[in-house]
Design an enzyme around this catalytic site. Sequence first.
Site, PDB file in Angstrom:
ATOM      1  NE  ARG A   1      -3.549  -2.188   2.837  1.00 34.11           N
ATOM      2  CZ  ARG A   1      -3.207  -3.230   3.584  1.00 34.11           C
ATOM      3  NH1 ARG A   1      -2.029  -3.250   4.188  1.00 34.11           N
ATOM      4  NH2 ARG A   1      -4.036  -4.242   3.742  1.00 34.11           N
TER       5      ARG A   1
ATOM      6  CE  LYS B   1      -7.815  -1.576   5.150  1.00 34.80           C
ATOM      7  NZ  LYS B   1      -8.253  -1.968   3.783  1.00 34.80           N
TER       8      LYS B   1
ATOM      9  CG  HIS C   1      -5.750  -0.020  -3.940  1.00 35.41           C
ATOM     10  ND1 HIS C   1      -6.576  -0.916  -4.589  1.00 35.41           N
ATOM     11  CD2 HIS C   1      -5.649  -0.474  -2.659  1.00 35.41           C
ATOM     12  CE1 HIS C   1      -6.974  -1.839  -3.753  1.00 35.41           C
ATOM     13  NE2 HIS C   1      -6.431  -1.600  -2.571  1.00 35.41           N
TER      14      HIS C   1
ATOM     15  NE  ARG D   1      -3.351  -4.026  -1.048  1.00 34.90           N
ATOM     16  CZ  ARG D   1      -2.584  -4.664  -0.172  1.00 34.90           C
ATOM     17  NH1 ARG D   1      -1.270  -4.576  -0.270  1.00 34.90           N
ATOM     18  NH2 ARG D   1      -3.110  -5.395   0.792  1.00 34.90           N
TER      19      ARG D   1
ATOM     20  CG  HIS E   1      -5.737  -9.161   2.162  1.00 34.37           C
ATOM     21  ND1 HIS E   1      -6.105  -9.685   0.944  1.00 34.37           N
ATOM     22  CD2 HIS E   1      -5.580  -7.827   1.955  1.00 34.37           C
ATOM     23  CE1 HIS E   1      -6.158  -8.719   0.037  1.00 34.37           C
ATOM     24  NE2 HIS E   1      -5.834  -7.588   0.631  1.00 34.37           N
TER      25      HIS E   1
ATOM     26  CE1 TYR F   1      -6.751  -5.986  -5.031  1.00 31.62           C
ATOM     27  CE2 TYR F   1      -7.241  -7.424  -3.184  1.00 31.62           C
ATOM     28  CZ  TYR F   1      -6.796  -6.216  -3.676  1.00 31.62           C
ATOM     29  OH  TYR F   1      -6.387  -5.225  -2.809  1.00 31.62           O
TER      30      TYR F   1
END
Length: 411
Positions: A250, A275, A348, A351, A374, A383
């Site tokens: 990120r 995050k 992003h 990503r 994640h 995705y």
Amino acid sequence: MNVQNLRDNYPKLISYMENNGYSKTYVGRFKQEIQRILELADSKDWFCYTDVYLDYTKTSQSPDYLRNKRNIIGAIEQFDVYGRYPDRRRRHELFKRGAYHLLLPEFKFVIDYYCESEKKRGKKATTIYTESHNASTFFLSLQQKGIDSLVKITEEAVLSVFMSPNETLLKSCSYKKNIAAVLKASILYHPEACHRILAFLPALRETRKNIQYLTLEEVQKVKESLTNGENSLTFRDKAIGILALYTGLRGCDIAGMILDSIDWDRDLIYIRQQKTDSPLELPLTAVVGNAIFNYLSSERPHTESRYLFVSQNKPYSRLESRSIGNVAARIMRAAGIRQSKGDRKGFHIFRHHFATALLGNGVPQPVISRTLGHTSPESLEPYLSADFPHLKECSLSIDYFPVLKEVFSYE
């Protein structure tokens, strides 16, 4: 509310504004507002200038109109209470931005109760902010409809926040979820009211927008711009771009990297994610390592800052997340891609490309989730819509369906 000082001295404010080039229209608005305050102060139940403004919120919900009133009433307050004249350099707002500061005490207490309890449970600060902000706007909307306590909230009032009179959806499913999170956390404070309001929240179906992705042609152009020595990209921009493209990190995590994030002996990248606050370890590939080395050896200024990527001008401070976004825009511009209005330009999308490339090459989903950092396997779902190699495997042949020859005939 005592307005005697304003009554005695407001001509000085008007004279100052007239002598310092303020327009007649703007000065006229001040005169009109001051006269209103002086005329109604005795009959209205005003305690302070904030109450003067809140009177307007009962008759109008126009953001521009209310913003203008906040600025004018705030400037009058600054003159009356502190003796400060307008200076053109800053707006004299009455209170901090956001709905929370406009709430009545009972609604504020619900927000405070939620924030305190969730903080103790370890919920991330950014999540607490988002959920409490949405709940504050929800309560403010009800407050503007004349509702001043939890027990007075009706189903009709709740639905009016989410739906227009012609049943057009005004709020999203995530907005509803954030409000529900605040109410659930506050059940211990007022169980009956919170359970009842939760039941009033509408049943909204969560929808996802189509996510823009990098095409193979765009990826090739980006790679060329990051290795080309003839464009305007700096070594720093190229190192950041290569990190984003080949690791899927990120932008905020790239901005937060320090010099010790790179373990050159073990060829590893180690960070703590902004995050989730979870640690993440990634392999340091040659292409990424070379790009970072070029930046460190040829361009990074001499500074005591331990952050990996710093500004190019003194005092050489760390790059903020918005600066990382500017780097992404420069890379897109150098590559000659995504320059139309509405095109996705942030990191992003790199990503997203990284994740779909791994999916397309058959990398197991748990491995991809760990690589992306994640905390939930469900985070990978957005995705999957761009995993074209595997999506094609799910397609059916049209041979199974009777189609007239004319459908495929071209003249």
